[in-house]
Design an enzyme around this catalytic site. Structure first.
Site, PDB file in Angstrom:
ATOM      1  N   HIS A   6      96.024  55.615  10.226  1.00 28.84           N
ATOM      2  CA  HIS A   6      95.192  54.514  10.724  1.00 28.84           C
ATOM      3  C   HIS A   6      96.041  53.256  10.962  1.00 28.84           C
ATOM      4  CE1 HIS A   6      90.896  55.208  11.138  1.00 28.84           C
ATOM      5  NE2 HIS A   6      90.675  53.900  11.057  1.00 28.84           N
ATOM      6  N   GLY A  48      90.731  51.109  17.157  1.00 28.84           N
ATOM      7  CA  GLY A  48      91.146  52.037  18.203  1.00 28.84           C
ATOM      8  C   GLY A  48      91.889  53.248  17.679  1.00 28.84           C
ATOM      9  N   GLY A  93      90.708  56.104  16.159  1.00 31.40           N
ATOM     10  CA  GLY A  93      90.096  57.362  16.545  1.00 31.40           C
ATOM     11  C   GLY A  93      90.309  57.672  18.009  1.00 31.40           C
ATOM     12  N   ARG A  94      90.122  56.669  18.862  1.00 34.62           N
ATOM     13  CA  ARG A  94      90.349  56.855  20.291  1.00 34.62           C
ATOM     14  C   ARG A  94      91.788  57.284  20.556  1.00 34.62           C
ATOM     15  NH1 ARG A  94      86.896  52.449  19.642  1.00 34.62           N
ATOM     16  NH2 ARG A  94      85.142  52.246  21.099  1.00 34.62           N
ATOM     17  N   ARG A 100      92.473  61.020  19.289  1.00 32.69           N
ATOM     18  CA  ARG A 100      91.937  62.059  20.183  1.00 32.69           C
ATOM     19  C   ARG A 100      92.724  62.131  21.481  1.00 32.69           C
ATOM     20  NH1 ARG A 100      87.474  60.018  17.355  1.00 32.69           N
ATOM     21  NH2 ARG A 100      87.062  58.378  18.890  1.00 32.69           N
TER      22      ARG A 100
END
Length: 257
Positions: free
Chosen positions: A184, A189, A191-192, A195
């Protein structure tokens, strides 16, 4: 292959459980009829559903009308998704490395993160909490983030330079996603970005058909399972148990089939 932060211990278990026919299913991927030279349907799908996972109020049909057909919507409805769409376009044209990941965060973070923190690692403690205020996860302490990310990018380079079967590519793509989101490193942003990195890695190893996968949509449709599998590893960063990651790793192949 020597990796420092991305774990390899579950590979054999993964290979025993990953569905057969992954190569054939991947080879069958193709672009959508709705795509045009100036519009990508699957980039829209990725941008919309990755944003919806994070709570954005956006619908795919409305976004397609906005992006493909020029139908006007209020800027607040589309701007973060437009930023993410531009970020996917950026990734599709560039190699996956530290410099380009930093640039990607600057793009997707235009309306998400203060300008001074776009592409910069956080210096604050980071907690992921539930809607009712319970702490769900405590990310890497800020003092560890630069070192952890240096190891992450070193491993990423090693993986990209290592020949592997398609099943191994999917295994490591999921781990790239998982390890990044557990560190993290950004103020927002994460997670974005995670992925995007997963699909970016697939495309680097397997080719442009990876961009036609609907992994973000699959994660959104199974978002309860997605978050449950992320939680399996533990609460504190320095106590994470990647031996419990197999259910998460086995999700990605579903996006091909």
């Amino acid at each position: 292959m020597q990796l420092t932060i991305i774990p390899t211990t579950l590979l054999q278990s993964y290979l025993l459980e990953v569905p057969k026919g992954l190569q054939e299913a991947f080879d069958a991927l193709h672009d959508a009829p709705l795509s045009t030279p100036n519009f990508s349907f699957y980039t829209s799908v990725a941008s919309v559903f990755s944003s919806k996972i994070e709570g954005e109020n956006i619908e795919l049909d409305s976004y397609i009308k906005h992006k493909r057909d020029g139908l006007p919507f209020l800027p607040d409805y589309t701007k973060k998704i437009d930023d993410l769409y531009q970020t996917y376009e950026f990734a599709q044209q560039r190699p996956l490395n530290k410099e380009n990941v930093v640039e990607a965060h600057k793009l997707l973070g235009k309306h998400l993160v203060a300008t001074a923190w776009q592409g910069r690692y956080r210096i604050q403690n980071m907690y992921v909490s539930t809607e009712d205020g319970r702490i769900e996860y405590v990310a890497a302490p800020p003092a560890q983030v630069p070192t952890e990310m240096a190891s992450f990018f070193s491993d990423l380079e090693t993986l990209q330079n290592t020949p592997m079967a398609i099943e191994e590519v999917f295994f490591y793509a999921s781990l790239v996603h998982l390890v990044f989101v557990k560190i993290h490193p950004w103020n927002d942003g994460n997670g974005r970005t995670a992925r995007l990195l997963e699909k970016w890695f697939l495309a680097q190893k397997l080719g442009e058909k990876a961009w036609f996968m609907q992994s973000e949509k699959m994660y959104y449709q199974q978002h309860s399972v997605y978050y449950q599998n992320l939680r399996r590893l533990g609460l504190e960063y320095n106590e994470l148990d990647y031996g419990k990651a197999l259910p998460f790793l086995l999700m990605l192949p579903q996006a091909v089939r």
